[in-house]
Write an enzyme that holds these catalytic residues in place. Structure first.
Site, PDB file in Angstrom:
ATOM      1  N   CYS A   9     -30.229  24.122 -29.226  1.00 47.15           N
ATOM      2  CA  CYS A   9     -30.762  22.775 -29.489  1.00 47.15           C
ATOM      3  C   CYS A   9     -31.729  22.337 -28.394  1.00 47.15           C
ATOM      4  O   CYS A   9     -32.557  21.459 -28.605  1.00 47.15           O
ATOM      5  CB  CYS A   9     -29.631  21.755 -29.578  1.00 47.15           C
ATOM      6  SG  CYS A   9     -28.304  22.246 -30.681  1.00 47.15           S
ATOM      7  N   ASN A  55     -19.191  24.339 -31.450  1.00 43.00           N
ATOM      8  CA  ASN A  55     -18.276  24.276 -30.311  1.00 43.00           C
ATOM      9  C   ASN A  55     -16.881  23.822 -30.724  1.00 43.00           C
ATOM     10  O   ASN A  55     -15.873  24.338 -30.229  1.00 43.00           O
ATOM     11  CB  ASN A  55     -18.850  23.358 -29.224  1.00 43.00           C
ATOM     12  CG  ASN A  55     -19.907  24.072 -28.399  1.00 43.00           C
ATOM     13  OD1 ASN A  55     -19.591  24.915 -27.568  1.00 43.00           O
ATOM     14  ND2 ASN A  55     -21.171  23.773 -28.652  1.00 43.00           N
ATOM     15  N   TYR A 106     -21.829  -6.487 -26.661  1.00 42.76           N
ATOM     16  CA  TYR A 106     -23.040  -7.302 -26.759  1.00 42.76           C
ATOM     17  C   TYR A 106     -23.427  -7.889 -25.408  1.00 42.76           C
ATOM     18  O   TYR A 106     -22.587  -8.416 -24.681  1.00 42.76           O
ATOM     19  CB  TYR A 106     -22.862  -8.462 -27.749  1.00 42.76           C
ATOM     20  CG  TYR A 106     -23.870  -9.568 -27.506  1.00 42.76           C
ATOM     21  CD1 TYR A 106     -25.226  -9.360 -27.801  1.00 42.76           C
ATOM     22  CD2 TYR A 106     -23.501 -10.775 -26.915  1.00 42.76           C
ATOM     23  CE1 TYR A 106     -26.172 -10.326 -27.530  1.00 42.76           C
ATOM     24  CE2 TYR A 106     -24.452 -11.760 -26.645  1.00 42.76           C
ATOM     25  CZ  TYR A 106     -25.785 -11.530 -26.946  1.00 42.76           C
ATOM     26  OH  TYR A 106     -26.727 -12.489 -26.661  1.00 42.76           O
TER      27      TYR A 106
END
Length: 462
Positions: A51, A315, A436
């Site tokens: 990747c 994996n 938040y």
């Protein structure tokens, strides 16, 4: 079993994520006096991140070796007999043995096994057309491929790159070549890039790629690769035109590498991947396991087998296999289809089902799309983000989420991945207590804004 020592022998085919994770986990559970481990890898490298190859080619990752998690020497130091540049050419299921060939010398030999792990991975789809094997045409599946591409770039004077295909590898390689200062054209057979998204979300990716200076050619089927007098690639041809190229990168996807397994009579599914049970054991075979890019996985949202080639799964598969081979117990329940990618500063994420996936499996749905921002609108650096959400009609169960935006967009998909796994409704999602503060999100996180809108649409649809 080696009767003289009482040791079992585990043979592993494939020295990357699934195979070596399985070998390493089995070794943790059982010492060398109980379990002998022999692993075969046909390439030059073991346990590496495929990747990461686009980011190495593009220069974000400086060194090839940074992508290698464990070298062959590190595996051998843990009593795993890893044989590099050795390709398994036959599995004899009845005789419980494999035939392997030394890639350099051609010498062949048989090795018997008590337990077998198949981690043969995937192979890139190469177009069956003139010029496909010409110098300057590259896939990017293995570290060997990445090195070959870099060698070509070092030799090539021209600065025009054509990428064939606009999936994850295609867009990531387009970014890599932009970073290297190339003029980049992406030739894509689909109507929009990123076919793992719905076309309306793919359109946003298309616009962003063109904004980065990438030429997008959609609805175009490559017919041949043209070569120059020296035999190297010089252009990519479609029915409608020719696109000059000093280097061509193939990003048209991969297929499970299951030719060995097929020849041995092992069961494969409709997508060409090996079929396993929840313990990752090959169906109908007590002593054979398989994992990684050569297997099909259960999609927990659709309830159907699917083929997804991702390092995260490989994996996890290896961990499960190694646990079971080592005498303990583990299962791999399935996936929800989460993936994230980027092209320059555009982040692209998806999980669950697209509209066409839902239709194919007979799910009726409501779809909503919202635009929000990555942070509170007044906070510096807030950037736009588009979220699309699918919910099942009547029940309101979340079916899928797609997100396209700038910084902070991609990993928001993880909220939806957890909600999908928990089989939450969009109404339940609106009550999620997410983190938040103005630097991180608006008061209503974009994913929750989409959930509210979807919940309203589900109620109105009753």
């Amino acid at each position: 079993m080696d009767m003289s020592s009482g040791r079992e022998r585990l043979v592993v085919i494939g020295g990357d994520a699934a195979g070596m994770s399985a070998a390493s986990q089995a070794r943790r559970l059982r010492g060398p006096d109980e379990l002998e481990i022999v692993a075969f890898e046909r390439g030059h490298f073991s346990s590496y991140s495929a990747c990461g190859i686009p980011y190495w080619v593009g220069g974000d990752v400086a060194e090839r070796d940074h992508l290698i998690a464990r070298t062959p020497e590190e595996h051998r130091s843990r009593d795993i007999d890893l044989r590099m540049r050795t390709e398994v050419t036959e599995i004899d299921v009845a005789g419980k043995r494999v035939r392997a060939r030394d890639v350099d010398s051609g010498a062949e030999s048989w090795t018997s096994y008590d337990k077998l792990v198949i981690g043969t991975g995937a192979r890139p789809i190469r177009p069956d057309m003139p010029g496909a094997d010409a110098p300057g045409v590259h896939g990017v599946q293995t570290l060997d491929d990445g090195q070959a591409l870099l060698d070509t770039l070092a030799r090539t004077r021209g600065r025009r790159a054509v990428v064939v295909g606009a999936g994850y590898i295609g867009v990531e390689m387009a970014e890599a070549m932009i970073n290297r200062g190339y003029e980049v054209t992406v030739v894509n057979r689909g109507s929009e890039p990123m076919s793992t998204l719905d076309p309306d979300m793919g359109r946003l990716v298309h616009e962003a790629m063109e904004g980065l200076g990438i030429t997008m050619v959609n609805d175009a089927e490559v017919t041949k690769l043209l070569t120059g007098q020296d035999g190297s690639v010089r252009a990519v041809a479609t029915e409608d035109g020719e696109y000059p190229a000093d280097v061509v990168i193939l990003g048209i996807g991969v297929r499970p590498e299951t030719s060995l397994a097929r020849a041995a009579g092992l069961p494969v599914g409709e997508h060409g991947g090996l079929l396993t049970d929840l313990a990752m054991r090959v169906r109908g075979h007590q002593d054979i396991w398989a994992g990684g890019d050569c297997v099909e996985v259960l999609n927990l949202v659709s309830g159907q087998e699917q083929y997804i080639a991702l390092g995260t799964h490989a994996n996890k598969h290896g961990q499960v296999i190694g646990t079971n081979v080592g005498g303990d117990y583990a299962t791999f329940p399935g996936v929800v289809g989460t993936a994230v990618s980027k092209v320059c500063d555009l982040e692209i994420a998806r999980t669950g089902l697209r509209e066409k996936d839902a239709l194919r499996v007979g799910l009726r749905y409501e779809a909503v799309t919202i635009e929000s921002t990555s942070r509170a609108g007044y906070y510096p650096g807030a950037s736009p983000m588009t979220v699309k959400m699918l919910a099942e009609r009547r029940t309101g169960r979340l079916l899928g989420v797609q997100i396209v935006g700038r910084e902070g967009a991609g990993k928001r998909v993880d909220i939806a991945a957890v909600a999908l796994t928990a089989k939450m409704t969009v109404d339940q999602m609106t009550a999620l207590d997410l983190g938040y503060a103005p630097p991180f999100s608006p008061v209503w996180d974009p994913v929750l804004v989409a959930a509210r809108k979807a919940a309203t649409k589900v109620r109105e649809g009753h």
